[in-house]
Design an enzyme around this catalytic site. Structure first.
Site, PDB file in Angstrom:
ATOM      1  N   GLU A   1       0.858  -1.169   0.000  1.00  0.00           N
ATOM      2  CA  GLU A   1       0.000   0.000   0.000  1.00  0.00           C
ATOM      3  C   GLU A   1       0.905   1.233   0.000  1.00  0.00           C
ATOM      4  OE1 GLU A   1      -2.247   1.751   3.986  1.00  0.00           O
ATOM      5  OE2 GLU A   1      -2.308  -0.374   3.555  1.00  0.00           O
TER       6      GLU A   1
ATOM      7  N   HIS B   1      -3.033  -7.109  10.686  1.00  0.00           N
ATOM      8  CA  HIS B   1      -3.851  -8.176  10.086  1.00  0.00           C
ATOM      9  C   HIS B   1      -3.602  -9.549  10.720  1.00  0.00           C
ATOM     10  CE1 HIS B   1      -3.540  -5.718   6.034  1.00  0.00           C
ATOM     11  NE2 HIS B   1      -4.284  -5.087   6.925  1.00  0.00           N
TER      12      HIS B   1
ATOM     13  N   ASN C   1      -5.139  -6.899   1.987  1.00  0.00           N
ATOM     14  CA  ASN C   1      -5.869  -6.494   3.199  1.00  0.00           C
ATOM     15  C   ASN C   1      -7.075  -7.427   3.359  1.00  0.00           C
ATOM     16  OD1 ASN C   1      -4.738  -4.343   1.446  1.00  0.00           O
ATOM     17  ND2 ASN C   1      -4.796  -3.204   3.336  1.00  0.00           N
TER      18      ASN C   1
HETATM   19  P1  FAD Z   1     -12.761  -7.580  14.460  1.00  0.00           P
HETATM   20  O1  FAD Z   1     -13.135  -6.611  13.408  1.00  0.00           O
HETATM   21  O2  FAD Z   1     -11.451  -7.385  15.141  1.00  0.00           O
HETATM   22  O3  FAD Z   1     -13.940  -7.573  15.545  1.00  0.00           O
HETATM   23  C1  FAD Z   1     -13.858  -8.255  16.758  1.00  0.00           C
HETATM   24  C2  FAD Z   1     -14.736  -7.551  17.793  1.00  0.00           C
HETATM   25  O4  FAD Z   1     -14.870  -8.392  18.930  1.00  0.00           O
HETATM   26  C3  FAD Z   1     -14.153  -6.233  18.298  1.00  0.00           C
HETATM   27  O5  FAD Z   1     -15.125  -5.218  18.206  1.00  0.00           O
HETATM   28  C4  FAD Z   1     -13.789  -6.536  19.761  1.00  0.00           C
HETATM   29  O6  FAD Z   1     -13.950  -5.415  20.614  1.00  0.00           O
HETATM   30  C5  FAD Z   1     -14.782  -7.629  20.119  1.00  0.00           C
HETATM   31  N1  FAD Z   1     -14.316  -8.509  21.199  1.00  0.00           N
HETATM   32  C6  FAD Z   1     -13.106  -9.118  21.308  1.00  0.00           C
HETATM   33  N2  FAD Z   1     -13.042  -9.859  22.419  1.00  0.00           N
HETATM   34  C7  FAD Z   1     -14.226  -9.713  23.044  1.00  0.00           C
HETATM   35  C8  FAD Z   1     -14.754 -10.238  24.276  1.00  0.00           C
HETATM   36  N3  FAD Z   1     -14.036 -11.049  25.060  1.00  0.00           N
HETATM   37  N4  FAD Z   1     -16.013  -9.881  24.640  1.00  0.00           N
HETATM   38  C9  FAD Z   1     -16.752  -9.048  23.852  1.00  0.00           C
HETATM   39  N5  FAD Z   1     -16.285  -8.533  22.683  1.00  0.00           N
HETATM   40  C10 FAD Z   1     -15.050  -8.866  22.285  1.00  0.00           C
HETATM   41  N6  FAD Z   1      -8.209  -4.560   6.743  1.00  0.00           N
HETATM   42  C11 FAD Z   1      -8.555  -4.310   5.460  1.00  0.00           C
HETATM   43  O7  FAD Z   1      -9.061  -5.196   4.755  1.00  0.00           O
HETATM   44  N7  FAD Z   1      -8.340  -3.062   4.914  1.00  0.00           N
HETATM   45  C12 FAD Z   1      -7.765  -2.054   5.631  1.00  0.00           C
HETATM   46  O8  FAD Z   1      -7.598  -0.934   5.120  1.00  0.00           O
HETATM   47  C13 FAD Z   1      -7.375  -2.313   6.978  1.00  0.00           C
HETATM   48  N8  FAD Z   1      -6.760  -1.351   7.737  1.00  0.00           N
HETATM   49  C14 FAD Z   1      -6.505  -1.604   9.061  1.00  0.00           C
HETATM   50  C15 FAD Z   1      -5.971  -0.587   9.858  1.00  0.00           C
HETATM   51  C16 FAD Z   1      -5.767  -0.805  11.217  1.00  0.00           C
HETATM   52  C17 FAD Z   1      -5.178   0.293  12.058  1.00  0.00           C
HETATM   53  C18 FAD Z   1      -6.113  -2.047  11.796  1.00  0.00           C
HETATM   54  C19 FAD Z   1      -5.922  -2.301  13.254  1.00  0.00           C
HETATM   55  C20 FAD Z   1      -6.629  -3.059  11.004  1.00  0.00           C
HETATM   56  C21 FAD Z   1      -6.827  -2.861   9.639  1.00  0.00           C
HETATM   57  N9  FAD Z   1      -7.370  -3.850   8.828  1.00  0.00           N
HETATM   58  C22 FAD Z   1      -7.656  -3.595   7.514  1.00  0.00           C
HETATM   59  C23 FAD Z   1      -7.690  -5.196   9.371  1.00  0.00           C
HETATM   60  C24 FAD Z   1      -9.187  -5.410   9.610  1.00  0.00           C
HETATM   61  O9  FAD Z   1      -9.759  -4.310  10.282  1.00  0.00           O
HETATM   62  C25 FAD Z   1      -9.371  -6.712  10.409  1.00  0.00           C
HETATM   63  O10 FAD Z   1      -8.792  -7.766   9.671  1.00  0.00           O
HETATM   64  C26 FAD Z   1     -10.828  -7.027  10.678  1.00  0.00           C
HETATM   65  O11 FAD Z   1     -11.453  -6.008  11.418  1.00  0.00           O
HETATM   66  C27 FAD Z   1     -10.988  -8.346  11.417  1.00  0.00           C
HETATM   67  O12 FAD Z   1     -12.357  -8.688  11.437  1.00  0.00           O
HETATM   68  P2  FAD Z   1     -12.938  -9.736  12.476  1.00  0.00           P
HETATM   69  O13 FAD Z   1     -14.365  -9.922  12.176  1.00  0.00           O
HETATM   70  O14 FAD Z   1     -12.037 -10.924  12.477  1.00  0.00           O
HETATM   71  O15 FAD Z   1     -12.752  -9.075  13.928  1.00  0.00           O
END
Ligand code: FAD
Length: 491
Positions: free
Chosen positions: A347, A430, A468
């Site tokens: 990126e 990620h 990503n």
């Molecule tokens: P998450 O989106 O992480 O959601 C998990 C949720 O569970 C969170 O809200 C958390 O608070 C909650 N949780 C966790 N444990 C508990 C618990 N014990 N009790 C209750 N709730 C809980 N990806 C892209 O594709 N494009 C991008 O541009 C990109 N940029 C990024 C920039 C940053 C700064 C970061 C940190 C990540 C980025 N990513 C990007 C990665 C992407 O955001 C993640 O891969 C994605 O959000 C993961 O999705 P998920 O459903 O696995 O979990």
């Protein structure tokens, strides 16, 4: 206190949780979603920008936690960005109703079909590329910047310079789609609406413009009337009961992190969507604490998706550098994936510091040929990550090669301003894997050895996807939940 009963509980409101909630609610099921972070939309508290970190900028920390330049003190608050610290790697994650979609840069990239097939040899790639990927691009509201706007907008000088330099060095560039509404951004530029991307908003939240999950999947799910979301509810551990239901020990916290109440929930079916690290924490901790049965694949095939940050200083200082004004939303990338010796994607990232620092920032995404493993340390009661320099060695070689070629063609130096030695091997956005689809779970995410426990989030992807990851996480969840509903898994 008394036990609160619900037929279906989802833990976590990121991509996996939001997709599962919507499809279950649409099929007429009542769903309770527990999220440890705050419901920001409901709270009415605005997000901070990068130059003035405030309430939203960190999860209960006394200092800001951006990847670099953390000079800001904070009053601890349940902000949206958290940093998990391990011996050789720091992992950033999102917290709040919307999970990672609140903090991320919105880059919505569909993986290369050849790599998708390599990572998921048992999935029907044709169905994904003809159906699930187009479906999630529509429902996540993915769009692409207008080339005319990009060509002239001073906020995208960093992209134009980055692309020119890449071409000069013999690299191929690509346009990167995003969930940020580019038509809104054009209005921001014309000062017709409040600014967000053009006002250094990202990673601590976007007050406007970005179609995060609270504006897409979760909004639609709430509109069915079948979804209830409890925010500031942190699940501490999970217990399997004799009747094959699950009991969840949960803490209801306030925005300073104080415990308001211990609450017990019980459900017939449980979906873990706490994100890769959150889901592994819950599974491994519950196993250590109360013997939650786990199969031997849990924790294996973990990876950082090849994340490797690097940068260059002294980028075109005489011709005005990378620009003092920068949009926070990346739209350019360099695609070197088909290079046999140095396959990577990077990126062309913004560095909106409010002044021209003539510095280019890159987040490389590499293959992960050596995977790591996540375990639970009973003594200090925390996750342990088996991951060291050897896991990132090939990524470092790619970064070296990339920076050398860019500097040879364009001038500039490896960025010592941003990182020790110019390389950020320890920065991970990620985290993926540890509960791999078809290995730790059945073909649709049901955990092996369980009748009523499902994992639907980034932990299903075996440590790497080459781009990503959220488009892939969303598509895989769509595929799994559709089939689980078809199979009448939910009461
Ligand atoms: P998450 O989106 O992480 O959601 C998990 C949720 O569970 C969170 O809200 C958390 O608070 C909650 N949780 C966790 N444990 C508990 C618990 N014990 N009790 C209750 N709730 C809980 N990806 C892209 O594709 N494009 C991008 O541009 C990109 N940029 C990024 C920039 C940053 C700064 C970061 C940190 C990540 C980025 N990513 C990007 C990665 C992407 O955001 C993640 O891969 C994605 O959000 C993961 O999705 P998920 O459903 O696995 O979990």
């Amino acid at each position: 206190g008394k036990t609160i009963k619900a037929p279906i509980i989802i833990i976590g409101s990121g991509y996996g949780g939001a997709v599962s909630a919507l499809r279950l609610c649409e099929s007429g099921k009542k769903v309770l979603l527990l999220e440890m972070g705050l419901n920001w939309e409901k709270s009415g508290i605005p997000y901070s920008n990068l130059l003035k970190p405030g309430k939203s900028s960190a999860w209960l920390k006394k200092k800001s936690i951006a990847p670099f330049m953390n000079i800001f003190s904070l009053t601890p608050f349940t902000g949206i960005l958290d940093r998990l610290e391990f011996e050789n790697i720091n992992i950033w994650v999102g917290r709040g109703v919307g999970g990672g979609s609140l903090v991320n840069g919105g880059m919505a990239v569909t993986p290369k079909e050849s790599y998708f097939k390599e990572v998921f040899p048992n999935l029907d790639a044709e169905k994904f590329y003809n159906h699930y990927f187009p479906l999630v691009q529509k429902d996540l509201k993915v769009n692409v910047i207008d080339e005319e706007f990009l060509k002239d907008c001073p906020y995208y000088k960093f992209t134009r310079v980055g692309e020119q330099e890449a071409h000069q060095a013999g690299f191929k560039t690509i346009r990167v789609p995003n969930v940020y509404d580019f038509k809104y951004m054009e209005k921001e530029f014309r000062n017709e609406v409040p600014r967000s991307a053009l006002n250094t908003e990202v990673i601590y939240g976007n007050n406007h413009g970005k179609n995060s999950l609270d504006k897409t999947y979760l909004k639609k799910a709430l509109e069915t009337g079948n979804l209830e979301i409890l925010d500031l509810h942190r699940v501490e551990d999970i217990q399997l009961n004799e009747d094959k239901s699950y009991t969840l020990n949960t803490q209801h916290i306030d925005t300073s992190g104080n415990i308001l109440a211990d609450k017990t929930f019980q459900c017939d079916q449980l979906i873990l969507s706490a994100g890769t690290m959150g889901t592994l924490q819950l599974l491994l901790k519950s196993n250590a604490l109360n013997g939650l049965p786990l199969n031997e694949k849990i924790g294996k095939s973990w990876g950082n998706n090849g994340n490797f940050m690097t940068g260059r200083n002294w980028v075109k200082p005489l011709s005005g550098g990378t620009g003092s004004k920068q949009s926070t939303i990346p739209v350019g990338g360099i695609d070197n994936w088909d290079n046999k010796e140095h396959p990577f994607f990077t990126e062309i990232a913004p560095l909106p510091m409010g002044m021209d620092v003539a510095t280019a920032l890159y987040l490389l995404i590499n293959r992960v040929d050596k995977k790591g493993e996540v375990t639970y340390n009973k003594i200090n009661q925390s996750l342990q990550l088996n991951w060291d320099k050897s896991n990132t060695a090939a990524m470092r070689e790619n970064a070296k090669y990339f920076i050398r070629k860019m500097n040879q063609a364009n001038g500039g130096t490896r960025s010592h301003l941003l990182f020790n030695n110019g390389f950020g091997a320890d920065i991970c956005y990620h985290p993926l894997g540890g509960c791999v689809l078809g290995e730790a779970t059945n073909e649709y995410g049901k955990l092996n050895g369980h009748d009523n426990l499902y994992v639907l989030d980034g932990s299903l992807i075996p440590g790497t996807i080459g781009v990503n990851p959220f488009v892939t996480i969303t598509a895989i969840t769509e595929y799994c939940i559709e089939n689980l509903i078809k199979q009448n898994e939910f009461a």
